[in-house]
Design a protein around this motif. Structure first.
Motif, PDB file in Angstrom:
ATOM      1  N   LEU A  54       0.827  -1.231   0.087  1.00  0.00           N
ATOM      2  CA  LEU A  54       0.022  -0.043   0.068  1.00  0.00           C
ATOM      3  C   LEU A  54       0.753   1.307  -0.129  1.00  0.00           C
ATOM      4  CD1 LEU A  54      -3.052   1.045   0.669  1.00  0.00           C
ATOM      5  CD2 LEU A  54      -1.997   1.616   2.800  1.00  0.00           C
ATOM      6  N   LEU A  55       0.451   2.183  -0.734  1.00  0.00           N
ATOM      7  CA  LEU A  55       1.295   3.491  -0.727  1.00  0.00           C
ATOM      8  C   LEU A  55       0.374   4.593  -0.787  1.00  0.00           C
ATOM      9  CD1 LEU A  55       4.272   3.743  -1.196  1.00  0.00           C
ATOM     10  CD2 LEU A  55       4.042   3.779  -3.589  1.00  0.00           C
ATOM     11  N   GLU A  56       0.768   5.453  -0.024  1.00  0.00           N
ATOM     12  CA  GLU A  56       0.063   7.084   0.187  1.00  0.00           C
ATOM     13  C   GLU A  56       1.116   7.973   0.203  1.00  0.00           C
ATOM     14  OE1 GLU A  56      -3.240   7.219   3.102  1.00  0.00           O
ATOM     15  OE2 GLU A  56      -3.780   5.262   2.416  1.00  0.00           O
ATOM     16  N   ALA A  57       1.301   8.739  -0.836  1.00  0.00           N
ATOM     17  CA  ALA A  57       2.254   9.952  -0.727  1.00  0.00           C
ATOM     18  C   ALA A  57       1.418  11.189  -0.239  1.00  0.00           C
ATOM     19  CB  ALA A  57       2.786  10.045  -1.961  1.00  0.00           C
ATOM     20  N   THR A  58       1.745  11.963   0.756  1.00  0.00           N
ATOM     21  CA  THR A  58       1.059  12.988   1.121  1.00  0.00           C
ATOM     22  C   THR A  58       2.171  14.290   1.086  1.00  0.00           C
ATOM     23  OG1 THR A  58       1.616  12.665   3.502  1.00  0.00           O
ATOM     24  CG2 THR A  58      -0.479  11.811   2.481  1.00  0.00           C
ATOM     25  N   GLY A  59       2.643  14.750   0.159  1.00  0.00           N
ATOM     26  CA  GLY A  59       3.546  15.989   0.039  1.00  0.00           C
ATOM     27  C   GLY A  59       4.911  15.428   0.456  1.00  0.00           C
ATOM     28  N   SER A  60       5.031  15.993   1.697  1.00  0.00           N
ATOM     29  CA  SER A  60       6.376  15.705   2.182  1.00  0.00           C
ATOM     30  C   SER A  60       6.705  14.100   2.863  1.00  0.00           C
ATOM     31  CB  SER A  60       6.688  16.556   3.566  1.00  0.00           C
ATOM     32  OG  SER A  60       5.783  16.437   4.464  1.00  0.00           O
ATOM     33  N   GLU A  61       5.558  13.434   2.833  1.00  0.00           N
ATOM     34  CA  GLU A  61       5.792  12.079   3.546  1.00  0.00           C
ATOM     35  C   GLU A  61       5.122  10.962   2.515  1.00  0.00           C
ATOM     36  OE1 GLU A  61       5.457  13.099   8.368  1.00  0.00           O
ATOM     37  OE2 GLU A  61       3.739  12.586   7.120  1.00  0.00           O
ATOM     38  N   ILE A  62       5.713   9.719   2.892  1.00  0.00           N
ATOM     39  CA  ILE A  62       5.155   8.722   1.937  1.00  0.00           C
ATOM     40  C   ILE A  62       4.668   7.417   3.298  1.00  0.00           C
ATOM     41  CG2 ILE A  62       5.420   6.790   0.489  1.00  0.00           C
ATOM     42  CD1 ILE A  62       7.795   8.389  -0.791  1.00  0.00           C
ATOM     43  N   PHE A  63       3.531   7.115   2.954  1.00  0.00           N
ATOM     44  CA  PHE A  63       2.996   6.073   4.270  1.00  0.00           C
ATOM     45  C   PHE A  63       2.715   4.830   3.199  1.00  0.00           C
ATOM     46  CE2 PHE A  63      -0.603   3.803   5.516  1.00  0.00           C
ATOM     47  CZ  PHE A  63       0.122   3.252   7.063  1.00  0.00           C
ATOM     48  N   ALA A  64       3.481   3.895   3.678  1.00  0.00           N
ATOM     49  CA  ALA A  64       3.484   2.719   3.021  1.00  0.00           C
ATOM     50  C   ALA A  64       3.197   1.449   3.919  1.00  0.00           C
ATOM     51  CB  ALA A  64       5.002   2.399   2.381  1.00  0.00           C
ATOM     52  N   LYS A  65       2.587   0.401   3.570  1.00  0.00           N
ATOM     53  CA  LYS A  65       2.542  -0.688   4.141  1.00  0.00           C
ATOM     54  C   LYS A  65       3.355  -1.863   3.397  1.00  0.00           C
ATOM     55  CE  LYS A  65      -1.303  -0.702   7.014  1.00  0.00           C
ATOM     56  NZ  LYS A  65      -2.831  -1.154   7.204  1.00  0.00           N
ATOM     57  N   VAL A  66       4.224  -2.406   4.176  1.00  0.00           N
ATOM     58  CA  VAL A  66       5.090  -3.285   3.751  1.00  0.00           C
ATOM     59  C   VAL A  66       5.289  -4.775   4.018  1.00  0.00           C
ATOM     60  CG1 VAL A  66       7.799  -3.721   3.402  1.00  0.00           C
ATOM     61  CG2 VAL A  66       6.908  -1.619   3.347  1.00  0.00           C
ATOM     62  N   ASP A  67       4.958  -5.609   3.188  1.00  0.00           N
ATOM     63  CA  ASP A  67       4.875  -7.232   3.809  1.00  0.00           C
ATOM     64  C   ASP A  67       6.265  -7.707   3.797  1.00  0.00           C
ATOM     65  OD1 ASP A  67       4.508  -9.918   3.867  1.00  0.00           O
ATOM     66  OD2 ASP A  67       2.602  -9.783   2.958  1.00  0.00           O
ATOM     67  N   CYS A  68       6.615  -7.930   5.242  1.00  0.00           N
ATOM     68  CA  CYS A  68       7.970  -8.554   5.135  1.00  0.00           C
ATOM     69  C   CYS A  68       7.687 -10.034   5.948  1.00  0.00           C
ATOM     70  CB  CYS A  68       8.747  -7.651   6.439  1.00  0.00           C
ATOM     71  SG  CYS A  68       9.483  -6.115   5.804  1.00  0.00           S
ATOM     72  N   ALA A  69       8.127 -11.096   5.350  1.00  0.00           N
ATOM     73  CA  ALA A  69       7.876 -12.218   5.780  1.00  0.00           C
ATOM     74  C   ALA A  69       6.255 -12.495   6.169  1.00  0.00           C
ATOM     75  CB  ALA A  69       8.684 -12.807   6.764  1.00  0.00           C
TER      76      ALA A  69
END
Length: 124
Positions: free
Chosen positions: A69-84
């Motif tokens: 999942l990726l949401e860019a909000t100007g100065s920040e990027i919110f991401a969900k990352v699947d690790c194992a």
């Protein structure tokens, strides 16, 4: 934007235990012990690892994962990352050329990580 912290994603909670000096999640994800935590602290007991999204960085040598999942909000990027198999919320302050489905490596800031006892919820 003075209320931005209200929208801040909640802390990541990852269930697992201390094994061989590292934190290992049920799915096999290996995380470094929080700064100040000793491997003997609750070794073998059910624990929960807590780390806030803003205390995770994208690095070349971190844990591999896939951006789900990726949401860019100007100065920040919110991401969900699947690790194992663990979905980890990350908040990146730097501009990264990320795309959904992209491979990324992330690293937690050990100074900002916490361990909780899974049964009592008490911080270790």
């Amino acid at each position: 934007a003075e209320h931005a912290f209200l929208d801040a994603p909640a802390m990541n909670f990852i269930a697992g235990r201390i094994e061989e000096g590292v934190f290992r999640s049920a799915g096999g994800l290996i995380l470094p012990l929080p700064e100040g935590a000793r491997p003997t602290d609750a070794a073998g007991r059910e624990l929960v690892y807590g780390i806030r999204p803003e205390h995770i960085r994208a690095t070349a040598q971190g844990m591999p994962g896939t951006v789900t999942l990726l949401e860019a909000t100007g100065s920040e990027i919110f991401a969900k990352v699947d690790c194992a198999g663990e979905e980890i919320a990350c908040l990146f302050r730097e501009r990264l050329p990320l795309k959904q489905g992209a491979q990324i490596r992330i690293e937690v800031d050990r100074a900002c990580a916490h361990l909780f006892d899974a049964k009592t919820g008490r911080r270790m």
